[in-house]
Design a protein around this motif. Structure first.
Motif, PDB file in Angstrom:
ATOM      1  N   TYR A  97      -0.978   7.118  -1.953  1.00 26.11           N
ATOM      2  CA  TYR A  97      -1.594   7.425  -3.244  1.00 26.11           C
ATOM      3  C   TYR A  97      -2.589   6.328  -3.627  1.00 26.11           C
ATOM      4  O   TYR A  97      -3.709   6.621  -4.071  1.00 26.11           O
ATOM      5  CB  TYR A  97      -0.517   7.555  -4.317  1.00 26.11           C
ATOM      6  CG  TYR A  97      -1.065   7.947  -5.672  1.00 26.11           C
ATOM      7  CD1 TYR A  97      -1.252   9.280  -6.006  1.00 26.11           C
ATOM      8  CD2 TYR A  97      -1.402   6.973  -6.602  1.00 26.11           C
ATOM      9  CE1 TYR A  97      -1.769   9.641  -7.230  1.00 26.11           C
ATOM     10  CE2 TYR A  97      -1.935   7.311  -7.837  1.00 26.11           C
ATOM     11  CZ  TYR A  97      -2.111   8.658  -8.151  1.00 26.11           C
ATOM     12  OH  TYR A  97      -2.632   9.012  -9.372  1.00 26.11           O
ATOM     13  N   ASP A  98      -2.214   5.062  -3.443  1.00 29.66           N
ATOM     14  CA  ASP A  98      -3.115   3.948  -3.763  1.00 29.66           C
ATOM     15  C   ASP A  98      -4.371   3.993  -2.890  1.00 29.66           C
ATOM     16  O   ASP A  98      -5.494   3.782  -3.372  1.00 29.66           O
ATOM     17  CB  ASP A  98      -2.400   2.611  -3.540  1.00 29.66           C
ATOM     18  CG  ASP A  98      -1.251   2.395  -4.512  1.00 29.66           C
ATOM     19  OD1 ASP A  98      -1.301   2.987  -5.601  1.00 29.66           O
ATOM     20  OD2 ASP A  98      -0.323   1.640  -4.163  1.00 29.66           O
ATOM     21  N   ARG A 127       5.614   3.328  -0.069  1.00 28.20           N
ATOM     22  CA  ARG A 127       5.081   2.050   0.383  1.00 28.20           C
ATOM     23  C   ARG A 127       5.064   1.996   1.907  1.00 28.20           C
ATOM     24  O   ARG A 127       6.017   2.388   2.560  1.00 28.20           O
ATOM     25  CB  ARG A 127       5.907   0.896  -0.169  1.00 28.20           C
ATOM     26  CG  ARG A 127       5.780   0.744  -1.671  1.00 28.20           C
ATOM     27  CD  ARG A 127       6.506  -0.509  -2.151  1.00 28.20           C
ATOM     28  NE  ARG A 127       6.379  -0.644  -3.594  1.00 28.20           N
ATOM     29  CZ  ARG A 127       5.346  -1.199  -4.196  1.00 28.20           C
ATOM     30  NH1 ARG A 127       4.352  -1.691  -3.461  1.00 28.20           N
ATOM     31  NH2 ARG A 127       5.288  -1.287  -5.503  1.00 28.20           N
ATOM     32  N   SER A 156      -6.617   6.726  -3.997  1.00 26.83           N
ATOM     33  CA  SER A 156      -7.231   6.403  -5.281  1.00 26.83           C
ATOM     34  C   SER A 156      -8.383   5.426  -5.115  1.00 26.83           C
ATOM     35  O   SER A 156      -9.403   5.538  -5.798  1.00 26.83           O
ATOM     36  CB  SER A 156      -6.176   5.823  -6.223  1.00 26.83           C
ATOM     37  OG  SER A 156      -6.746   5.424  -7.441  1.00 26.83           O
ATOM     38  N   ARG A 157      -8.246   4.459  -4.196  1.00 30.08           N
ATOM     39  CA  ARG A 157      -9.277   3.438  -4.032  1.00 30.08           C
ATOM     40  C   ARG A 157     -10.448   3.907  -3.177  1.00 30.08           C
ATOM     41  O   ARG A 157     -11.592   3.569  -3.456  1.00 30.08           O
ATOM     42  CB  ARG A 157      -8.673   2.172  -3.393  1.00 30.08           C
ATOM     43  CG  ARG A 157      -7.760   1.371  -4.307  1.00 30.08           C
ATOM     44  CD  ARG A 157      -7.552  -0.034  -3.748  1.00 30.08           C
ATOM     45  NE  ARG A 157      -7.003  -0.025  -2.396  1.00 30.08           N
ATOM     46  CZ  ARG A 157      -5.702  -0.090  -2.117  1.00 30.08           C
ATOM     47  NH1 ARG A 157      -4.813  -0.148  -3.105  1.00 30.08           N
ATOM     48  NH2 ARG A 157      -5.278  -0.092  -0.869  1.00 30.08           N
ATOM     49  N   THR A 164      -8.080  11.632  -5.687  1.00 22.21           N
ATOM     50  CA  THR A 164      -6.766  11.015  -5.503  1.00 22.21           C
ATOM     51  C   THR A 164      -5.794  11.976  -4.863  1.00 22.21           C
ATOM     52  O   THR A 164      -4.889  11.566  -4.103  1.00 22.21           O
ATOM     53  CB  THR A 164      -6.217  10.528  -6.857  1.00 22.21           C
ATOM     54  OG1 THR A 164      -7.156   9.626  -7.437  1.00 22.21           O
ATOM     55  CG2 THR A 164      -4.894   9.816  -6.683  1.00 22.21           C
ATOM     56  N   ASP A 176       0.822  -1.209   0.000  1.00 22.40           N
ATOM     57  CA  ASP A 176       0.000   0.000   0.000  1.00 22.40           C
ATOM     58  C   ASP A 176       0.856   1.259   0.000  1.00 22.40           C
ATOM     59  O   ASP A 176       1.935   1.308   0.620  1.00 22.40           O
ATOM     60  CB  ASP A 176      -0.901   0.038   1.243  1.00 22.40           C
ATOM     61  CG  ASP A 176      -2.214  -0.694   1.037  1.00 22.40           C
ATOM     62  OD1 ASP A 176      -2.544  -0.985  -0.125  1.00 22.40           O
ATOM     63  OD2 ASP A 176      -2.912  -0.962   2.030  1.00 22.40           O
TER      64      ASP A 176
END
Length: 484
Positions: free
Chosen positions: A63-64, A90, A67-68, A73, A60
């Protein structure tokens, strides 16, 4: 702070844990007893910010995650500041992050039309209205309206049902589901008429189902209730049949605190329990809770509706309070027992309702009493069969030997079914001791001869046997006088 599984990563996890964030998909507690004003002109207090927790998985990044699960974002930067993580690199697995509840991404859902009858239309935005059809999908921005004897029922993704009755106007304000928590957020805006909702019980703490009128916001977590708005009087009636409903003023520019996701219904200005209702005028405090009237009963509930019109006689509830306060009655006909497929709706001042003609078939009638304030009481549902089987008869003297000729004919939807008749005549109107009683007649006439002078009473009975059921209808008892 950098990602990884080394000492820095462990320190980051300890720091976030010490911050006291909640377990995954739970709200951080907001002010426990924040007040919701009953005075419509007083602005409600702003609720403290709410958060949802998320536990990281291997690989993870901020940013991820943004976005999800967030609506933008770019809000990874908000996560960075809120959780003191300096960059979207990360993250180690097992770290709990706080996500702002007001920035969570919501996916749009649709509602499916499962029943419609009469004039029922919809329009999206500013587009013109077009007729609704069963199976059609509606979404946010759709506007629905019904005309006289117009009805439509929507089914939501969780199995909840919303039925809009005749002469109504309803907008779908919000129909969404939060991506991270799976919580549903549904808002319907009632501008005219009535909607009855059967809401599936909420499984998420922040599930929300609201119906907003110009005077109140009614919110539930799983119940069956009605909301009706009268534009002429600017009043909203809320009637709870099952469960409980939180009712708050529809304050301009502010949210009813009891209807904020994650806040219990008990924080509402009024918590209406089952079998209670209230009426609120726009700009006024929430009306007092009033116990709903008991349901009337249906006279001759097993009777086949075989006449020219479909009509019902009601028996008011046998309580002094109901007899005193029942000012009117409401009678509805539907194709199903749950009243999702409505086709007729009448309000009558007396315990009798006549719907005119109706095609043959099996239907359900729902009856309720209405009190002097306009609150509709608890309903009672009966099944009935409509099978037109009318009988008309006449009699006239025939020349010679004091003869009388009797004629009859039936009106029915299935003329191919064999019909047999019975002719009964007596000298008293109760026909208890007949002087003529002929059964198994197959024609449409019968002659009686050599009658002595006097007064006579007679009746024709028509009988049919179809699909394992016996049907019978009778003419009225008629009389004639034979002079000397």
């Amino acid at each position: 702070m950098r990602g990884g599984t080394g000492p820095a990563g462990r320190r980051a996890g300890a720091l976030l844990a010490a911050a006291g964030v909640l377990a995954m998909t739970c709200f951080v507690p907001i002010s426990a007893h924040a007040q919701s004003s009953r005075a419509p002109k007083q602005r409600a207090k702003a609720a403290p910010p709410a958060y949802v927790s998320y536990m990281t998985h291997e690989g993870d990044t901020l940013y991820d995650i943004a976005s999800r699960y967030l609506s933008d974002t770019a809000d990874w930067a908000v996560l960075s500041r809120l959780n003191r993580v300096p960059a979207p690199r990360r993250l180690p697995a097992g770290i709990t992050l706080r996500l702002p509840a007001n920035k969570l991404k919501q996916d749009r859902e649709s509602a499916r039309v499962i029943a419609t009858s009469g004039p029922a239309e919809h329009a999206f935005g500013a587009s013109p209205y077009v007729p609704l059809a069963v199976g059609e999908a509606l979404a946010e921005g759709d506007r629905i309206r019904t005309g006289p004897n117009g009805f439509v029922t929507l089914e939501l993704s969780d199995g909840s049902h919303v039925t809009m009755t005749q002469d109504g106007k309803l907008d779908i304000g919000k129909l969404r589901r939060t991506a991270l928590t799976g919580a549903a957020d549904r808002l319907l805006e009632l501008h005219r008429g009535e909607v009855e909702s059967q809401v599936t019980h909420a499984t998420k703490k922040d599930d929300r189902f609201q119906i907003r009128s110009p005077s109140v916001v009614a919110g539930v977590r799983g119940t069956r209730f009605r909301v009706a708005y009268n534009g002429d009087e600017e009043t909203t009636a809320v009637e709870v049949l099952d469960g409980a409903v939180g009712v708050d003023p529809a304050l301009a520019g502010s949210s009813a605190l009891g209807q904020v996701p994650g806040v219990p219904l008990q924080a509402s200005a009024q918590l209406l329990a089952a079998r209670f209702g209230s009426i609120t005028r726009a700009g006024r405090a929430i009306g007092d809770a009033v116990e709903l009237l008991a349901a009337p009963a249906l006279r001759q509930p097993a009777r086949v509706q075989d006449g020219k019109t479909v009509a019902f006689d009601l028996i008011p509830a046998q309580t002094a309070e109901a007899a005193q306060h029942a000012a009117a009655y409401r009678v509805q006909i539907s194709r199903d027992a749950d009243q999702l497929d409505l086709i007729r709706d009448l309000r009558v001042s007396e315990p009798h309702a006549d719907f005119g003609n109706l095609a043959d078939g099996t239907y359900f009638v729902r009856i309720s009493a209405v009190d002097a304030s306009g609150l509709e009481g608890l309903p009672q549902v009966y099944g009935f069969e409509r099978r037109q089987f009318g009988l008309a008869a006449s009699a006239a003297p025939r020349a010679g030997n004091r003869n009388y000729e009797f004629r009859w004919f039936v009106s029915q939807s299935a003329p191919s079914v064999e019909t047999r008749f019975r002719f009964v005549m007596a000298t008293t109107d109760d026909l208890r001791h007949p002087i003529v009683d002929r059964t198994d007649l197959t024609g449409g006439q019968f002659v009686v001869s050599d009658l002595p002078p006097g007064v006579y009473y007679w009746m024709i009975v028509a009988e049919q046997f179809e699909n394992g059921r016996f049907y019978e209808t009778s003419s009225a008892v008629r009389s004639f006088t034979l002079a000397r």
